[in-house]
Design a protein around this motif. Structure first.
Motif, PDB file in Angstrom:
ATOM      1  N   SER A  16      32.478  39.685  40.603  1.00 62.77           N
ATOM      2  CA  SER A  16      32.243  38.725  41.682  1.00 62.77           C
ATOM      3  C   SER A  16      31.144  37.752  41.298  1.00 62.77           C
ATOM      4  O   SER A  16      30.241  38.072  40.523  1.00 62.77           O
ATOM      5  CB  SER A  16      31.842  39.454  42.975  1.00 62.77           C
ATOM      6  OG  SER A  16      32.895  40.276  43.430  1.00 62.77           O
TER       7      SER A  16
ATOM      8  N   THR B 254      29.762  43.408  38.886  1.00 62.00           N
ATOM      9  CA  THR B 254      30.882  44.306  39.162  1.00 62.00           C
ATOM     10  C   THR B 254      30.706  45.015  40.497  1.00 62.00           C
ATOM     11  O   THR B 254      29.589  45.317  40.916  1.00 62.00           O
ATOM     12  CB  THR B 254      31.018  45.373  38.057  1.00 62.00           C
ATOM     13  OG1 THR B 254      29.758  46.062  37.911  1.00 62.00           O
ATOM     14  CG2 THR B 254      31.395  44.749  36.721  1.00 62.00           C
TER      15      THR B 254
ATOM     16  N   THR C 149      36.578  44.769  40.328  1.00 63.69           N
ATOM     17  CA  THR C 149      36.409  43.318  40.374  1.00 63.69           C
ATOM     18  C   THR C 149      35.079  42.894  39.772  1.00 63.69           C
ATOM     19  O   THR C 149      34.112  43.649  39.738  1.00 63.69           O
ATOM     20  CB  THR C 149      36.453  42.810  41.833  1.00 63.69           C
ATOM     21  OG1 THR C 149      35.407  43.453  42.586  1.00 63.69           O
ATOM     22  CG2 THR C 149      37.800  43.092  42.465  1.00 63.69           C
TER      23      THR C 149
ATOM     24  N   PRO D  27      35.086  37.938  44.942  1.00 63.20           N
ATOM     25  CA  PRO D  27      35.811  38.228  43.694  1.00 63.20           C
ATOM     26  C   PRO D  27      36.292  36.949  43.030  1.00 63.20           C
ATOM     27  O   PRO D  27      36.648  35.976  43.692  1.00 63.20           O
ATOM     28  CB  PRO D  27      36.991  39.086  44.166  1.00 63.20           C
ATOM     29  CG  PRO D  27      36.552  39.659  45.467  1.00 63.20           C
ATOM     30  CD  PRO D  27      35.683  38.607  46.105  1.00 63.20           C
TER      31      PRO D  27
END
Length: 317
Positions: free
Chosen positions: A12, A102, A10, A23
């Motif tokens: 974020s 990330t 993800t 996220p």
């Protein structure tokens, strides 16, 4: 046959209302008629050295140097990020205000390895969905790059290394996808065969169907002269060589006043930026400063922020 495991991860953004990283939704590329467009982006990549003393303090100094300089980058690739250092970086007010990050909550990254890679993307240049695009939002044409898939590719490795990549979609060409890959290839001379496999896999990732090219940047651990040939062998463009040639003595990125780990001497160009389908415009090596390390009953010792220098590269999509 080597099977490479793809692990979706993800990006974020920091939510100031909830005081936490959350996220963000990502955009799928949509087929559409494109128009003529050109975008300039800047990248800084830095192995911040997990093993020397005062890792959090050194990481903070590196981050400050990156963000407070005259050329704050659009993309930041970091290698050798420990769990504690990651927490420190994510707690930085400037990162929370201006970057997407990330793997902000994924502690499983550190289960079998002492450190990992981390990517930060400027929220002024990258958006999580078409609804976030606003006219005049800091990019030519008033639009941001869209974010596609974010993944880690498990590589054949002695040290559990992977490749962290983010897909981006240009605002004027929503059917076009480029890939930014943050890497820390296997270390030391006895891992050359792993690095050869890793480079082949990464070059193929940039040539996957639907991908128009991109960048691989980070610590290539190019210890052996054969390592330099891997870039050409995989038909990649070395940005430093393109802009400065192969013999420029200012291109070394490792061994800033030290000699350790496998007796690898200083003056090595271990860190690189290579690309397909993009054009490098400017590139420089960023030298680390010094930090004091207290010693009981002795005069404090000074060490560099990292045993690696950073790389700054500006390129055109």
């Amino acid at each position: 046959m080597v099977i490479n495991r793809l692990r979706h991860t993800t990006l974020s953004a920091f939510n100031h209302s909830t005081r936490s990283w959350a996220p963000i939704p990502l955009q799928n590329a949509q087929s559409q008629v494109t128009q003529s467009w050109t975008q300039r982006l800047s990248l800084i990549s830095w192995n911040i050295d997990a093993f020397s003393s005062r890792p959090i303090s050194r990481a903070k100094l590196i981050l400050h140097h990156i963000l407070e300089g005259p050329k704050s980058p659009d993309i930041i690739f970091l290698q050798e990020v420990t769990s504690d250092v990651r927490v420190s970086l994510l707690n930085d007010a400037r990162v929370r205000a201006a970057f997407l990050a990330t793997d902000t909550e994924d502690q499983t990254l550190f289960e079998d390895v002492p450190f990992t890679t981390m990517t930060l993307l400027s929220s002024a240049r990258f958006a999580s969905g078409l609804n976030l695009q606003k006219e005049g939002d800091g990019v030519e044409g008033g639009e941001k790059f869209m974010l596609g898939r974010v993944s880690r590719v498990t590589l054949p490795s002695k040290y559990g290394r992977d490749a962290l990549y983010v897909d981006i979609i240009p605002p004027a060409a929503p059917d076009t996808l480029f890939r930014f890959i943050n890497v820390h290839l296997d270390s030391l001379g006895d891992s050359l065969h792993y690095r050869a496999q890793q480079m082949k896999i990464l070059a193929n990732v940039l040539r996957e169907s639907g991908c128009s090219g991109g960048i691989i940047a980070g610590d290539f651990n190019a210890i052996n002269p054969v390592d330099d040939g891997l870039v050409d062998k995989n038909e990649l463009v070395d940005a430093w060589v393109t802009l400065h040639g192969k013999t420029d003595p200012n291109g070394a990125t490792w061994g800033v006043g030290v000699e350790r780990r496998g007796r690898l001497g200083p003056g090595k160009r271990l860190d690189k930026v290579v690309m397909i389908g993009l054009k490098a415009k400017e590139m420089e090596v960023i030298r680390p400063g010094l930090i004091e390390v207290p010693r009981p009953a002795e005069k404090p010792n000074e060490i560099f922020w990292s045993d690696h220098c950073g790389l700054r590269c500006t390129f055109i999509i």
